[in-house]
Design a protein around this motif. Sequence first.
Motif, PDB file in Angstrom:
ATOM      1  N   CYS A 188       0.832  -1.204   0.000  1.00 44.96           N
ATOM      2  CA  CYS A 188       0.000   0.000   0.000  1.00 44.96           C
ATOM      3  C   CYS A 188       0.861   1.246   0.000  1.00 44.96           C
ATOM      4  O   CYS A 188       1.908   1.303   0.613  1.00 44.96           O
ATOM      5  CB  CYS A 188      -0.900   0.022   1.227  1.00 44.96           C
ATOM      6  N   ARG A 189       0.385   2.243  -0.699  1.00 42.84           N
ATOM      7  CA  ARG A 189       1.079   3.525  -0.770  1.00 42.84           C
ATOM      8  C   ARG A 189       0.079   4.606  -0.429  1.00 42.84           C
ATOM      9  O   ARG A 189      -0.996   4.669  -0.979  1.00 42.84           O
ATOM     10  CB  ARG A 189       1.623   3.756  -2.176  1.00 42.84           C
ATOM     11  N   ARG A 190       0.450   5.455   0.509  1.00 45.26           N
ATOM     12  CA  ARG A 190      -0.393   6.576   0.888  1.00 45.26           C
ATOM     13  C   ARG A 190       0.204   7.830   0.273  1.00 45.26           C
ATOM     14  O   ARG A 190       1.371   8.118   0.453  1.00 45.26           O
ATOM     15  CB  ARG A 190      -0.428   6.738   2.408  1.00 45.26           C
ATOM     16  N   ALA A 191      -0.583   8.574  -0.433  1.00 44.71           N
ATOM     17  CA  ALA A 191      -0.133   9.843  -1.007  1.00 44.71           C
ATOM     18  C   ALA A 191      -1.028  10.923  -0.434  1.00 44.71           C
ATOM     19  O   ALA A 191      -2.218  10.944  -0.683  1.00 44.71           O
ATOM     20  CB  ALA A 191      -0.242   9.827  -2.522  1.00 44.71           C
ATOM     21  N   THR A 251      -1.118   8.618  10.855  1.00 47.16           N
ATOM     22  CA  THR A 251      -1.114   7.551  11.857  1.00 47.16           C
ATOM     23  C   THR A 251      -2.416   6.759  11.807  1.00 47.16           C
ATOM     24  O   THR A 251      -2.407   5.527  11.878  1.00 47.16           O
ATOM     25  CB  THR A 251      -0.900   8.152  13.260  1.00 47.16           C
ATOM     26  N   ALA A 252      -3.541   7.460  11.671  1.00 42.41           N
ATOM     27  CA  ALA A 252      -4.843   6.783  11.605  1.00 42.41           C
ATOM     28  C   ALA A 252      -4.924   5.857  10.392  1.00 42.41           C
ATOM     29  O   ALA A 252      -5.436   4.735  10.487  1.00 42.41           O
ATOM     30  CB  ALA A 252      -5.970   7.815  11.569  1.00 42.41           C
ATOM     31  N   ILE A 253      -4.414   6.322   9.257  1.00 44.24           N
ATOM     32  CA  ILE A 253      -4.428   5.488   8.051  1.00 44.24           C
ATOM     33  C   ILE A 253      -3.573   4.243   8.271  1.00 44.24           C
ATOM     34  O   ILE A 253      -3.990   3.133   7.944  1.00 44.24           O
ATOM     35  CB  ILE A 253      -3.932   6.293   6.832  1.00 44.24           C
ATOM     36  N   THR A 254      -2.396   4.434   8.837  1.00 46.71           N
ATOM     37  CA  THR A 254      -1.512   3.301   9.096  1.00 46.71           C
ATOM     38  C   THR A 254      -2.188   2.296  10.026  1.00 46.71           C
ATOM     39  O   THR A 254      -2.154   1.093   9.780  1.00 46.71           O
ATOM     40  CB  THR A 254      -0.179   3.778   9.699  1.00 46.71           C
ATOM     41  N   GLU A 255      -2.810   2.790  11.082  1.00 42.64           N
ATOM     42  CA  GLU A 255      -3.489   1.893  12.023  1.00 42.64           C
ATOM     43  C   GLU A 255      -4.598   1.108  11.332  1.00 42.64           C
ATOM     44  O   GLU A 255      -4.772  -0.083  11.588  1.00 42.64           O
ATOM     45  CB  GLU A 255      -4.036   2.695  13.203  1.00 42.64           C
TER      46      GLU A 255
END
Length: 147
Positions: free
Chosen positions: A18-21, A31-35
């Motif tokens: 997964c890649r968050r942009a 942090t919330a997205i990672t969790e």
Amino acid sequence: MPIAIPCATRLTSVSRRCRRACPDCASSISTAITEQLLAKGVARFAIFQEAFRAPAAAVIASDRPFNVHFQRSGQRHVWTRESGPLLSFAERLGIPLPSGCRVGQCESCAVRILQGEVKHLHAAAPDEPDTCLTCQAIPISDLTLDA
């Protein structure tokens, strides 16, 4: 894999990597997205983060030169403020360092710091305290890199 993201973040998943942009996200959103990704079963090593923004003008406060030892290559060189980030410095010296930074592979230039300290010019330091992103790091002391 639908995930509730409270901003204009794009999230893509390819083979569970997964890649968050996120151009304007605060660290709490990141942090919330990672969790949420971890809760969905995505391995931490498969989660990448990129922040897109115009870099601030780098301020290199010291005129002091620093010794940089590239341990694997056995080379030692003197870094000065004109040398720029460690990746550019090493490339000019013919020392190969990992990097895909110029083709969108953020954090691919991460190198372990064996001794010394660096400052990251354009972003927060990596989560691992003994790692530097050579495309944006400059020494602030004499330095030994695992490179």
